[in-house]
Design an enzyme around this catalytic site. Structure first.
Site, PDB file in Angstrom:
ATOM      1  N   SER A 104       0.836  -1.197   0.000  1.00 33.63           N
ATOM      2  CA  SER A 104       0.000   0.000   0.000  1.00 33.63           C
ATOM      3  C   SER A 104       0.880   1.261   0.000  1.00 33.63           C
ATOM      4  O   SER A 104       1.651   1.461  -0.940  1.00 33.63           O
ATOM      5  CB  SER A 104      -0.942  -0.036   1.204  1.00 33.63           C
ATOM      6  OG  SER A 104      -1.939   0.954   1.083  1.00 33.63           O
ATOM      7  N   ASP A 200     -10.171  -4.781  -4.195  1.00 30.63           N
ATOM      8  CA  ASP A 200      -9.542  -3.764  -3.337  1.00 30.63           C
ATOM      9  C   ASP A 200     -10.315  -2.460  -3.493  1.00 30.63           C
ATOM     10  O   ASP A 200     -10.308  -1.856  -4.567  1.00 30.63           O
ATOM     11  CB  ASP A 200      -8.082  -3.591  -3.757  1.00 30.63           C
ATOM     12  CG  ASP A 200      -7.284  -2.714  -2.806  1.00 30.63           C
ATOM     13  OD1 ASP A 200      -7.889  -1.891  -2.097  1.00 30.63           O
ATOM     14  OD2 ASP A 200      -6.047  -2.847  -2.784  1.00 30.63           O
ATOM     15  N   HIS A 230      -7.788  -5.423  -0.124  1.00 28.56           N
ATOM     16  CA  HIS A 230      -6.595  -4.619   0.109  1.00 28.56           C
ATOM     17  C   HIS A 230      -5.601  -5.281   1.063  1.00 28.56           C
ATOM     18  O   HIS A 230      -4.393  -5.050   0.957  1.00 28.56           O
ATOM     19  CB  HIS A 230      -6.996  -3.245   0.657  1.00 28.56           C
ATOM     20  CG  HIS A 230      -5.875  -2.261   0.705  1.00 28.56           C
ATOM     21  ND1 HIS A 230      -5.219  -1.818  -0.423  1.00 28.56           N
ATOM     22  CD2 HIS A 230      -5.271  -1.632   1.752  1.00 28.56           C
ATOM     23  CE1 HIS A 230      -4.269  -0.963  -0.084  1.00 28.56           C
ATOM     24  NE2 HIS A 230      -4.273  -0.834   1.231  1.00 28.56           N
TER      25      HIS A 230
END
Length: 256
Positions: A104, A200, A230
């Protein structure tokens, strides 16, 4: 208990490090870069450490300032600060080119590190990488949130991972503009693997496709995983991460 690195900026960075042993000393080490408001105790970081231990290769995970066990207040941090933490850790705690695994926000940090310290990077794996995400956050602000930001210098953003909203500061947004990687050419002379879930909702697949198209790299591949979210932390997703690290390792330049 973690060890600590004191940086020239006065930050105390908590970390766990494995030294290479046996044949693993011939492999590039792995550095895990966590996400926004996460810490080095996450599933992916610990899984990769276990994999590295089994291979006898060097491994580093750490907390950015304002995260986990490191010093500082999260609210006062910025992308530039956390990228600087990563560069300090890479320079002080590793030897030779490393494989950066960024999750991320950590994917954005990995790209900043690779741009600034190309000789220290043997390869890069991005997991739901979120380059320039502060720009997307700012674009999504409602009129009320913009007024709140102007009045107080921060807004509270709901979280899917906590009952408590988290603060987004003016300083974070403004610094993020200067840390962008998608606004100019980005050349990486190392193998790159991008992993992305189609379910996601935090970092949509369109972000991964844009990054794939933007990167100038001779060996860059994107794997889309149908239904993955995610977190990307199911056993199947973890195996894909390990496979991506193995691919990047195989394609990394000779350490000699």
């Amino acid at each position: 208990m973690p060890d600590y690195l004191n940086t020239p900026e006065g930050r105390r960075i908590a970390y766990h490090r494995l030294a290479a042993t046996g044949p693993g000393a011939d492999l590039p080490g792995i550095v895990f870069l966590g996400g926004f408001r996460s810490d080095m105790q996450g599933t992916k970081a610990v899984y990769l450490e276990d994999q590295a231990r089994a291979e006898g290769r060097a491994f580093l995970r750490f907390d950015y300032s304002g995260h986990g066990h490191s010093s500082g207040d999260f609210v006062e941090g910025t992308i530039g600060d956390w990228a600087q933490d990563a560069m300090r850790a890479l320079a002080a705690l590793t030897e030779g080119p490393q494989i950066l695994v960024g999750s991320s926000m950590g994917g954005w940090i990995a790209l900043l590190v690779a741009r600034a310290m190309p000789d220290h990077v043997a390869g890069l794996v991005g997991i739901a990488a979120a380059p320039d995400f502060t720009q997307a956050m700012e674009a999504e602000f409602t009129g009320d949130q913009r007024q709140e930001m102007a009045r107080t210098g921060q807004v509270a953003r709901p979280s899917d991972y906590s009952d408590e909203p988290y603060p987004i500061t003016r300083r974070l947004i403004e610094d993020g503009r200067s840390q962008q990687v998608l606004d100019r050419p980005l050349r990486l002379d190392c193998p790159v693997r991008l992993l992305q879930g189609t379910a996601d909702t935090d970092v949509p697949p369109a972000v991964a496709l844009r990054l794939l198209d933007h990167l100038e790299a001779n060996d860059c591949r994107l794997t889309l995983v149908k239904g993955a979210d995610h977190r990307f932390s199911t056993p199947e997703c973890l195996a894909l991460i390990a496979g991506a690290v193995a691919e990047v390792t195989a394609g990394a330049p000779d350490r000699d």
